[in-house]
Design an enzyme around this catalytic site. Structure first.
Site, PDB file in Angstrom:
ATOM      1  N   HIS A  12      -3.540  -9.781   3.328  1.00 27.86           N
ATOM      2  CA  HIS A  12      -4.933  -9.224   3.566  1.00 27.86           C
ATOM      3  C   HIS A  12      -5.433 -10.088   4.762  1.00 27.86           C
ATOM      4  O   HIS A  12      -5.104 -11.026   4.746  1.00 27.86           O
ATOM      5  CB  HIS A  12      -5.925  -9.702   2.201  1.00 27.86           C
ATOM      6  CG  HIS A  12      -5.488  -8.524   1.130  1.00 27.86           C
ATOM      7  ND1 HIS A  12      -5.783  -8.964  -0.135  1.00 27.86           N
ATOM      8  CD2 HIS A  12      -5.547  -8.020   0.473  1.00 27.86           C
ATOM      9  CE1 HIS A  12      -5.752  -8.653  -1.131  1.00 27.86           C
ATOM     10  NE2 HIS A  12      -5.497  -7.813  -0.323  1.00 27.86           N
ATOM     11  N   HIS A  19      -2.717   2.519  -6.142  1.00 28.89           N
ATOM     12  CA  HIS A  19      -3.501   1.498  -5.133  1.00 28.89           C
ATOM     13  C   HIS A  19      -4.063   0.200  -6.942  1.00 28.89           C
ATOM     14  O   HIS A  19      -3.673  -1.128  -6.576  1.00 28.89           O
ATOM     15  CB  HIS A  19      -4.887   0.857  -4.650  1.00 28.89           C
ATOM     16  CG  HIS A  19      -5.037   0.477  -4.012  1.00 28.89           C
ATOM     17  ND1 HIS A  19      -4.251   0.140  -2.884  1.00 28.89           N
ATOM     18  CD2 HIS A  19      -5.762  -0.194  -3.628  1.00 28.89           C
ATOM     19  CE1 HIS A  19      -4.622  -0.237  -1.704  1.00 28.89           C
ATOM     20  NE2 HIS A  19      -5.704  -0.925  -2.801  1.00 28.89           N
ATOM     21  N   ARG A  62      -0.824  -2.621  -6.996  1.00 31.14           N
ATOM     22  CA  ARG A  62      -0.933  -3.367  -6.237  1.00 31.14           C
ATOM     23  C   ARG A  62      -1.624  -4.381  -6.704  1.00 31.14           C
ATOM     24  O   ARG A  62      -1.431  -5.505  -6.189  1.00 31.14           O
ATOM     25  CB  ARG A  62      -2.010  -2.698  -4.592  1.00 31.14           C
ATOM     26  CG  ARG A  62      -2.154  -3.846  -3.832  1.00 31.14           C
ATOM     27  CD  ARG A  62      -2.600  -2.847  -2.764  1.00 31.14           C
ATOM     28  NE  ARG A  62      -3.089  -3.858  -1.145  1.00 31.14           N
ATOM     29  CZ  ARG A  62      -2.680  -4.487  -0.159  1.00 31.14           C
ATOM     30  NH1 ARG A  62      -1.121  -4.572  -0.383  1.00 31.14           N
ATOM     31  NH2 ARG A  62      -3.064  -5.303   1.080  1.00 31.14           N
ATOM     32  N   TYR A  78      -9.512 -10.902  -7.379  1.00 32.95           N
ATOM     33  CA  TYR A  78      -8.694 -10.830  -7.982  1.00 32.95           C
ATOM     34  C   TYR A  78      -9.267 -12.088  -9.234  1.00 32.95           C
ATOM     35  O   TYR A  78      -8.829 -12.002 -10.387  1.00 32.95           O
ATOM     36  CB  TYR A  78      -7.625 -11.389  -8.276  1.00 32.95           C
ATOM     37  CG  TYR A  78      -6.615  -9.847  -6.936  1.00 32.95           C
ATOM     38  CD1 TYR A  78      -6.761  -8.585  -7.853  1.00 32.95           C
ATOM     39  CD2 TYR A  78      -6.738 -10.085  -5.733  1.00 32.95           C
ATOM     40  CE1 TYR A  78      -6.840  -7.458  -6.949  1.00 32.95           C
ATOM     41  CE2 TYR A  78      -5.980  -8.803  -5.012  1.00 32.95           C
ATOM     42  CZ  TYR A  78      -6.093  -7.814  -5.773  1.00 32.95           C
ATOM     43  OH  TYR A  78      -6.357  -6.293  -4.428  1.00 32.95           O
ATOM     44  N   ARG A  85       0.794  -1.224  -0.008  1.00 33.64           N
ATOM     45  CA  ARG A  85       0.108  -0.108  -0.332  1.00 33.64           C
ATOM     46  C   ARG A  85       0.897   1.394   0.273  1.00 33.64           C
ATOM     47  O   ARG A  85       2.863   1.014   0.730  1.00 33.64           O
ATOM     48  CB  ARG A  85      -1.020  -0.311   1.514  1.00 33.64           C
ATOM     49  CG  ARG A  85      -1.445  -1.064   1.437  1.00 33.64           C
ATOM     50  CD  ARG A  85      -2.572  -0.731   2.752  1.00 33.64           C
ATOM     51  NE  ARG A  85      -3.383  -2.339   2.585  1.00 33.64           N
ATOM     52  CZ  ARG A  85      -3.041  -3.098   3.076  1.00 33.64           C
ATOM     53  NH1 ARG A  85      -2.021  -3.539   3.694  1.00 33.64           N
ATOM     54  NH2 ARG A  85      -3.876  -4.543   3.549  1.00 33.64           N
ATOM     55  N   LYS A  89      -1.709  -2.237   8.147  1.00 28.74           N
ATOM     56  CA  LYS A  89      -2.834  -2.266   9.161  1.00 28.74           C
ATOM     57  C   LYS A  89      -3.383  -2.921  10.034  1.00 28.74           C
ATOM     58  O   LYS A  89      -2.517  -3.391   9.504  1.00 28.74           O
ATOM     59  CB  LYS A  89      -4.491  -1.776   8.133  1.00 28.74           C
ATOM     60  CG  LYS A  89      -4.506  -1.030   6.426  1.00 28.74           C
ATOM     61  CD  LYS A  89      -5.891  -1.737   5.636  1.00 28.74           C
ATOM     62  CE  LYS A  89      -6.233  -0.513   4.573  1.00 28.74           C
ATOM     63  NZ  LYS A  89      -7.361  -1.122   4.183  1.00 28.74           N
TER      64      LYS A  89
END
Length: 338
Positions: free
Chosen positions: A288, A262, A265, A297, A163, A188
């Site tokens: 994730h 992004h 990514r 994806y 990110r 995160k």
């Protein structure tokens, strides 16, 4: 001099941002800034032009005022429903805290928490194909310091799928440039993960540190601007947009795409998927928390869809007779009569 009493709203806001969010919830500074901006916009709208926001009380933040604020975001500020939902998330979080800490406002809190989120349109996730990534890299002028920095920046972005916030926070002592080279990313929720990098990417990073005079053992920012300060998210977005704009002249497939950091990514995830890497590994690679986030994806991989279509053509034989139910006229009449 008479001391001005502190309102419940001011007291609640102070505890919400200094105790609850950073200490009890342990949320990141980025989340705190987002909540701060959302509540600041709400207070300014609720106060209007003729009232000082510091004079507002919790009772002034009624459901009608909050709904009017959300409508103001979409009609006047031209925000999308997803931005409106982000603001509402902050409002819900604050009033959830108010309801638990100040029971006298519990009824009002329950009404505010009933304000629903809006459904949002799901846009197609844009990404760069491998040829497009190479095209963007090829137009960078590596004879300049900025060009070499930008080349290393995009290489790390594509290699790690990080990110933008993770790249902004990347420090020299997060890099392990001896074999096997890796990068420690701070994601995160204060989660850390270590991503492997290609030898070429490690070489670019090593050269950048030497050229910038950065000690690889110290927590010094890796990617910096002209003034030696940390590149911001907006700075990285500007850099990527500049090179994509130039690459569009040579690569027509880039022209209709709406690309941002992004998107790189997403490109990394699809590159790994097409290389045969399983979804669980890709989820760990990207940081994730939920594998369902990675599953999207699968729907983006057009090459996989083309192969599936080719297989389907070999299965479906032309000239097959109509289904048996079509030969039953009474069934057709019954369906038409519904």
């Amino acid at each position: 001099m008479r001391q001005i009493p502190v309102s419940t709203l001011a007291h609640a806001l102070h505890r919400f941002f200094t105790e609850y969010l950073p200490e009890q919830r342990a949320l990141s500074p980025h989340t705190l800034y987002s909540y701060r901006d959302s509540l600041k916009l709400l207070l300014r709208h609720a106060a209007g032009k003729n009232q000082d926001p510091s004079l507002l009380a919790v009772e002034h933040l009624t459901v009608d005022r909050i709904v009017a604020f959300l409508q103001h975001l979409e009609t006047v500020r031209k925000n999308k429903p997803c931005t409106r939902n982000v603001r509402l998330t902050a409002i819900h979080s604050f009033f959830r805290f108010v309801g638990t800490q100040y029971p006298q406002h519990l009824e009002q809190t329950q009404r505010i928490l009933s304000i629903p989120f809006k459904r949002t349109a799901i846009r197609e996730v844009q990404h760069l194909d491998l040829a497009e990534v190479r095209a963007v890299l090829s137009i960078m002028d590596r004879s300049t310091l900025d060009g070499r920095r930008d080349y290393a920046l995009l290489s790390v972005l594509f290699n790690t799928g990080a990110r933008v916030s993770e790249i902004v926070d990347l420090k020299a002592n997060d890099l392990t440039l001896t074999p096997p080279p890796t990068v420690l990313l701070h994601g995160k929720g204060k989660k850390q993960r270590r991503c492997p990098v290609w030898p070429e990417t490690a070489r670019l990073l090593r050269q950048l540190l030497e050229e910038m005079g950065i000690d690889s053992h110290r927590p010094e920012t890796v990617f910096r601007n002209h003034w030696g300060r940390t590149l911001t998210r907006f700075g990285i977005r500007f850099i990527l947009a500049k090179y994509i704009r130039r690459a569009k002249e040579q690569v027509p497939s880039l022209r209709p795409k709406r690309l941002h950091p992004h998107s790189v990514r997403h490109s990394t995830a699809l590159f790994l998927l097409r290389s045969g890497v399983d979804l669980s590994t890709i989820a760990h690679w990207l940081g994730h928390a939920d594998l369902n986030t990675t599953n999207k994806y699968l729907s983006l991989d057009l090459e996989e869809k083309r192969q599936a279509l080719a297989k389907a053509k070999t299965v479906v034989k032309p000239g097959r007779s109509s289904a048996a139910w079509r030969k039953n006229p009474s069934l057709i009449r019954w369906l038409e009569a519904l």
